[in-house]
Design a protein around this motif. Structure first.
Motif, PDB file in Angstrom:
ATOM      1  N   THR A 344      63.561  71.622  32.594  1.00  0.00           N
ATOM      2  CA  THR A 344      64.325  70.641  33.121  1.00  0.00           C
ATOM      3  C   THR A 344      65.340  69.702  31.984  1.00  0.00           C
ATOM      4  O   THR A 344      66.433  69.828  32.218  1.00  0.00           O
ATOM      5  CB  THR A 344      63.549  69.637  34.072  1.00  0.00           C
ATOM      6  N   PRO A 345      64.667  69.075  31.102  1.00  0.00           N
ATOM      7  CA  PRO A 345      65.416  68.486  30.354  1.00  0.00           C
ATOM      8  C   PRO A 345      66.358  69.322  29.306  1.00  0.00           C
ATOM      9  O   PRO A 345      67.559  68.803  29.305  1.00  0.00           O
ATOM     10  CB  PRO A 345      64.589  67.898  29.430  1.00  0.00           C
ATOM     11  N   LEU A 346      66.169  70.408  28.929  1.00  0.00           N
ATOM     12  CA  LEU A 346      67.051  71.431  28.168  1.00  0.00           C
ATOM     13  C   LEU A 346      67.891  71.936  29.159  1.00  0.00           C
ATOM     14  O   LEU A 346      69.215  72.308  28.465  1.00  0.00           O
ATOM     15  CB  LEU A 346      66.304  72.294  27.381  1.00  0.00           C
ATOM     16  N   ARG A 347      67.776  72.143  30.343  1.00  0.00           N
ATOM     17  CA  ARG A 347      68.791  72.586  31.233  1.00  0.00           C
ATOM     18  C   ARG A 347      69.798  71.708  31.468  1.00  0.00           C
ATOM     19  O   ARG A 347      71.123  72.015  31.512  1.00  0.00           O
ATOM     20  CB  ARG A 347      68.261  73.142  32.520  1.00  0.00           C
ATOM     21  N   LYS A 348      69.545  70.305  31.646  1.00  0.00           N
ATOM     22  CA  LYS A 348      70.486  69.219  31.917  1.00  0.00           C
ATOM     23  C   LYS A 348      71.122  68.728  30.400  1.00  0.00           C
ATOM     24  O   LYS A 348      72.131  68.038  30.844  1.00  0.00           O
ATOM     25  CB  LYS A 348      69.790  68.099  32.422  1.00  0.00           C
ATOM     26  N   ASP A 349      70.359  68.908  29.443  1.00  0.00           N
ATOM     27  CA  ASP A 349      70.901  68.182  28.192  1.00  0.00           C
ATOM     28  C   ASP A 349      72.263  68.959  27.922  1.00  0.00           C
ATOM     29  O   ASP A 349      72.244  70.182  27.905  1.00  0.00           O
ATOM     30  CB  ASP A 349      70.042  68.278  27.375  1.00  0.00           C
ATOM     31  N   ASN A 350      73.236  68.521  27.411  1.00  0.00           N
ATOM     32  CA  ASN A 350      74.084  69.079  26.607  1.00  0.00           C
ATOM     33  C   ASN A 350      73.943  69.451  25.067  1.00  0.00           C
ATOM     34  O   ASN A 350      74.143  68.521  24.448  1.00  0.00           O
ATOM     35  CB  ASN A 350      75.752  68.050  26.567  1.00  0.00           C
TER      36      ASN A 350
END
Length: 664
Positions: A344-350
């Motif tokens: 979740t965090p790495l998919r949403k992170d730029n």
């Protein structure tokens, strides 16, 4: 969980929570099957449900997505794929690779599969190794299940190109029609290939993307139909979803022998189910329950980790009724951690300001990690193992190692097993001397060390080539109705062997035929290629071979079956991390009783002039054991004898046998 789902629903995306609910259903069937195939024999078809969902969802995500140009479209697509797949996969592969090195003294095959999975190629690697997905040995490879990720990733190479150049991705007037025609044509070709290959080359039909393309294409065509054809949508919505779910579960109890039919049925029913799920139905409410949807949301991580937990359990404590709750808890814990802290965090992170740099970073992670796996497989090979050291020399098979396939000593089986006919490495020729030919399936290959010693000690020629998974000689019924792997190549190889024997077998030569007979440890007839040896035709085919050989003055020796065990041989060595098992020493009378059908057929139909050699008395005393009193392995898996066994138990008795018959 519910907040996350509500956030998804509040966006203008095409998110359908029932699809995640269906993912959860598919994954549960897969996990049940992997725990115990007897409970849900066709649970593996959950992967086919995933393929349909993937085609549906990826088409939905690309529909009318704004893009400046092709470069912008393709970079955006692969940036999203890398952010979605790479983080969880990378950590999973690294951790799993280290763990398997702790409990498997020969982790090479697993590590090579894991390395291939990083590049989306594990399905091709498993196909190259002629892996049987349904065999017990696949459960010991911690990365076997990544084959489906390979299929999807290879699909992702082709699919965005079709989306863009058809005009569908650019929302052109005829884009949907163009894509439907292209995908529909390719899907038909793919399905024909699947149906053609499954009976004759099951690994190709099972593992390769071109023969799986039609499943993901079905999901794509379904989305277009529901989006563009209101009439079709209204018609399918009338189908009661509970009935479809019941039918899907029912299909999962169809016998494995009808696997291709089951696959088509599940794909068809999944498409109907997706179309029929309306908000007011009870099935919709069940599949959109927040807890069910959450399982769907974490399905990628849960799919990755569930197999590893089961595989490592098989290497250690095993899978028992009392262990299931702990194994399920561990699967869920690892999946939830992966989803919350990686996915979740790495998919949403730029990751980077420019999207192409994200692709470079993702690729860099994969290449760096692949280097780590190579270090584990080569310089650090065996150093992490926490059990007692196992001698590779006592665990080799066919003068190559069963688990470390790169080992290729003199007279290697590397080019003489499965498909090839490389005479240079298959034939140790002695000019003017007789030749002993070792022919058959892989159970001929495990006598290769005996063949080598015959050549070395008696200065005679030896020829050894095997057609793995297929008996030698094949009879005409098998040519048209066989589950032999790579059957066309096997037929071609066996025809070459036949012609070679006609030209080269001469006065005094000996042809030794050894196959794995169709009676396994449980006493039931084999379900694959060997089942035809139960028939009178098969024995008569061996008789025909003898008639042909006798014209040239050659002799024929038929080997009876060697013992088989329930347990993989490595598990017979006591280790502190492994529960003791009682399947490594079986009374000889039990083994012979289990082989009674094969022995009866041989004695009933075999030409009495054909010599019969029985390895069981030489491999067993009162009991048939996997490990001898000196601690040496007599078997490399549950049915192939080791080179050590071939040299020290078979070779001396074979010499006496041939000498008594005045053949040597």
């Amino acid at each position: 969980m519910s907040i996350e789902i509500k956030n998804k629903l509040s966006t203008k995306s095409r998110y359908r929570p029932e699809i995640d609910g269906l993912r959860a259903f598919a994954l549960v069937t897969v996990i049940i099957n992997h725990f115990n195939k007897d409970i849900l024999p066709g649970g593996y078809l959950g992967v086919d449900i995933f393929f349909v969902i993937s085609g549906f969802v990826i088409t939905s995500s690309l529909y009318q997505r704004p893009s400046k140009n092709f470069k912008d479209f393709i970079i955006g697509f692969y940036e999203r794929r890398i952010k979605r797949l790479v983080p969880a996969l990378s950590v999973f592969v690294l951790v799993s690779s280290i763990i398997i090195c702790l409990f498997n003294p020969f982790p090479g095959f697993s590590l090579e599969t894991g390395l291939a999975s990083l590049f989306g190629l594990s399905n091709l690697y498993l196909f190259k190794e002629s892996t049987d997905y349904f065999a017990k040995s696949t459960e010991l490879n911690v990365f076997t299940h990544t084959w489906s990720l390979g299929v999807e990733e290879q699909f992702y190479i082709l699919f965005p190109l079709l989306i863009w150049f058809s005009g569908f991705g650019r929302a052109t007037k005829n884009g949907a029609r163009n894509l439907s025609l292209i995908i529909g044509t390719l899907a038909i070709a793919s399905l024909i290939g699947f149906l053609y290959l499954y009976p004759i080359d099951q690994p190709a039909a099972y593992f390769l993307m071109p023969t799986r393309f039609w499943e993901m294409a079905t999901g794509c065509l379904l989305f277009i139909a529901l989006e563009r054809r209101v009439t079709i949508k209204r018609y399918l919505e009338k189908v009661p979803p509970p009935l479809v779910l019941v039918l899907i579960v029912g299909v999962m109890y169809i016998p494995l022998s009808m696997a291709s039919t089951s696959t088509i049925a599940v794909v068809f029913l999944t498409s109907i189910l997706i179309a029929s799920l309306k908000k007011e139905t009870a099935s919709f409410k069940v599949l959109t329950n927040p807890k069910v949807v959450y399982i769907g949301l974490i399905s990628y991580s849960l799919y990755l980790w569930h197999w590893v937990v089961l595989s490592i359990s098989r290497w250690t404590i095993g899978i028992h009724w009392w262990s299931v709750i702990f194994q399920l808890a561990l699967m869920l814990g690892l999946a939830i951690a992966s989803y919350q802290y990686l996915e979740t965090p790495l998919r949403k992170d730029n990751w980077c300001r420019k999207r192409w740099k994200t692709i470079v970073v993702g690729s860099g992670v994969i290449f760096t990690l692949s280097g780590g796996l190579i270090v584990l497989a080569r310089p650090l090979k065996g150093t992490l193992y926490v059990g007692m050291r196992v001698s590779k020399s006592s665990f080799s098979y066919g003068r190559s190692n069963f688990i470390e396939p790169n080992l290729s000593p003199e007279f290697s089986s590397k080019n003489c097993h499965l498909n090839g006919l490389d005479l240079k490495s298959c034939y140790l020729q002695v000019k003017g001397a007789k030749t002993v030919f070792f022919l058959g399936d892989s159970h001929s290959n495990h006598y290769r060390q005996s063949a080598f010693l015959l050549h070395k000690n008696f200065n005679i020629g030896v020829f050894s080539i095997t057609t793995g998974w297929c008996n030698f000689p094949l009879h005409t019924e098998q040519f048209s109705n066989s589950n032999c792997k790579n059957l066309p190549e096997k037929i071609n190889t066996q025809k070459k062997i036949g012609k070679y024997l006609d030209r080269n077998a001469s006065e005094g030569d000996i042809v030794i035929v050894s196959n794995r007979y169709p009676i396994n440890y449980s006493g039931k007839a084999g379900s694959r290629s060997n089942k035809w040896l139960e028939s009178e035709k098969s024995i008569k085919n061996i008789n025909k071979l003898f008639e042909s050989l006798s014209k040239n003055g050659s002799s024929l020796v038929l080997f009876l079956p060697s013992p088989e065990f329930k347990q993989f041989s490595l598990f017979c060595k006591k280790e502190w991390f492994r529960l003791e098992n009682n399947d490594c020493a079986v009374n000889k009378r039990i083994i012979i009783k289990k082989q009674s059908k094969a022995r009866e057929l041989v004695h009933k139909y075999l030409d009495p002039r054909i010599h019969v050699y029985d390895p069981v008395p030489h491999l067993c005393d009162q009991k048939c054991k996997v490990i001898d009193s000196k601690g040496n392995y007599l078997y490399t898996d549950n049915n192939h004898i080791s080179d050590y066994s071939s040299e020290n138990y078979i070779y001396p008795s074979l010499i006496l046998f041939l000498q008594d018959l005045k053949l040597l």
